[in-house]
Design a protein around this motif. Structure first.
Motif, PDB file in Angstrom:
ATOM      1  N   UNK A  82       0.804  -1.230   0.000  1.00 50.09           N
ATOM      2  CA  UNK A  82       0.000   0.000   0.000  1.00 50.09           C
ATOM      3  C   UNK A  82       0.833   1.274   0.000  1.00 50.09           C
ATOM      4  N   UNK A  83       2.103   1.160   0.325  1.00 52.88           N
ATOM      5  CA  UNK A  83       2.960   2.343   0.313  1.00 52.88           C
ATOM      6  C   UNK A  83       3.454   2.690  -1.092  1.00 52.88           C
ATOM      7  N   UNK A  84       3.184   1.843  -2.055  1.00 52.89           N
ATOM      8  CA  UNK A  84       3.601   2.124  -3.438  1.00 52.89           C
ATOM      9  C   UNK A  84       2.933   3.414  -3.912  1.00 52.89           C
ATOM     10  N   UNK A  85       3.751   4.390  -4.294  1.00 49.87           N
ATOM     11  CA  UNK A  85       3.280   5.717  -4.709  1.00 49.87           C
ATOM     12  C   UNK A  85       4.515   6.540  -5.078  1.00 49.87           C
ATOM     13  N   UNK A  86       4.283   7.772  -5.471  1.00 47.62           N
ATOM     14  CA  UNK A  86       5.397   8.698  -5.649  1.00 47.62           C
ATOM     15  C   UNK A  86       5.428   9.651  -4.465  1.00 47.62           C
ATOM     16  N   UNK A  87       6.581   9.828  -3.879  1.00 46.89           N
ATOM     17  CA  UNK A  87       6.751  10.678  -2.709  1.00 46.89           C
ATOM     18  C   UNK A  87       7.564  11.906  -3.101  1.00 46.89           C
ATOM     19  N   UNK A  88       6.997  13.054  -2.763  1.00 51.39           N
ATOM     20  CA  UNK A  88       7.660  14.324  -3.064  1.00 51.39           C
ATOM     21  C   UNK A  88       8.024  15.036  -1.775  1.00 51.39           C
ATOM     22  N   UNK A  89       9.219  15.594  -1.747  1.00 58.52           N
ATOM     23  CA  UNK A  89       9.505  16.568  -0.717  1.00 58.52           C
ATOM     24  C   UNK A  89       9.387  17.955  -1.343  1.00 58.52           C
ATOM     25  N   UNK A  90       9.104  18.929  -0.516  1.00 58.34           N
ATOM     26  CA  UNK A  90       8.980  20.311  -0.981  1.00 58.34           C
ATOM     27  C   UNK A  90       9.493  21.220   0.116  1.00 58.34           C
ATOM     28  N   UNK A  91      10.177  22.275  -0.288  1.00 57.94           N
ATOM     29  CA  UNK A  91      10.726  23.225   0.676  1.00 57.94           C
ATOM     30  C   UNK A  91      10.248  24.618   0.346  1.00 57.94           C
ATOM     31  N   UNK A  92      10.091  25.400   1.385  1.00 57.45           N
ATOM     32  CA  UNK A  92       9.614  26.775   1.227  1.00 57.45           C
ATOM     33  C   UNK A  92      10.681  27.707   1.778  1.00 57.45           C
TER      34      UNK A  92
END
Lengths: 111, 117
Positions: A82-92
């Motif tokens: 179920x963890x299969x996905x695309x993971x994004x980090x983002x910074x501000x």
């Protein structure tokens, strides 16, 4: 301009294994975010990290932030399909609200 | 839970035509954003909007793009003369604000898939 780099870009792992995704950013940042995206879907917020040394956990995912190293990690424990996905980090950046994303890590968890 | 809604979910247009993508942000949010994602690729920042004006914009957001908040609820992205390379998923996002909800992420809509032919 704030640059955000993630690695790896592709990750194939077996169920039950552990792994870490890394996110580096180039300038001082107030906040670091992790998002999950399923194919064809929107971005779902996982974590918001605000301060040096911040650690947050939700289920099998744990995110941390080291502002001195400008590094955040997303650790996966005992992966499940179920963890299969695309993971994004983002910074501000500290000086504006122009949030920039990394390229994403496409995670596939195999039985 | 309140959500950001976007319409249409899919828009097909011919090159050179104008398109307007619509978004209804979460009602008590103050900051609004547009991002785009070319299929399978990076999520790219286009513009942020606060207090009825653009607060930040990226190099992608050129003169062909404009944003508007025509009333108290809608937030629109207009592309004046579409190009093939504008084909992408466009996401609208909103947040309560930087000071009042320091811990709040951006809330994203489900996106509008724009196809330029």
């Amino acid at each position: 301009e704030l640059k955000v780099e993630q690695n790896p870009l592709f990750l194939s792992m077996q169920e039950g294994k552990n792994y870490t995704i890394y996110c580096n950013y180039s300038t001082t940042s107030d906040r670091l975010y992790w998002y999950r995206q399923d194919p064809g879907k929107s971005l779902e917020s996982l974590f918001v990290l605000l301060s040096n040394g911040a650690v947050k956990q939700e289920g099998r995912l744990m995110a941390s932030l080291d502002t001195k190293a400008r590094l955040s990690t997303l650790h996966i424990t005992a992966a499940v399909h179920d963890l299969s996905a695309t993971y994004f980090c983002a910074a501000e950046p500290s000086f504006n609200n122009d949030m920039r994303f990394g390229a994403g890590t496409r995670l596939t968890v195999k039985p | 839970e309140p959500e950001v809604t976007q319409t249409p979910s899919h828009q097909v247009t011919q090159m050179g035509q104008e398109v307007i993508l619509r978004c209804v942000p979460i009602s008590n949010h103050l900051y609004f954003y547009w991002y785009r994602q070319i299929l399978g690729q990076k999520v790219e920042f286009l513009v942020s909007f606060y207090n009825n004006e653009i607060s930040e914009k990226s190099e992608i957001f050129d003169d062909q793009f404009s944003v508007e908040r025509p009333d108290g609820s809608n937030f629109t992205l207009k592309i004046r003369s579409t190009k093939l390379e504008d084909s992408a998923m466009y996401f609208c996002a909103s947040s309560p604000g930087r000071e009042s909800s320091y811990n709040s992420p951006l809330h994203f809509g489900n996106g509008t898939r724009l196809t330029v032919t």
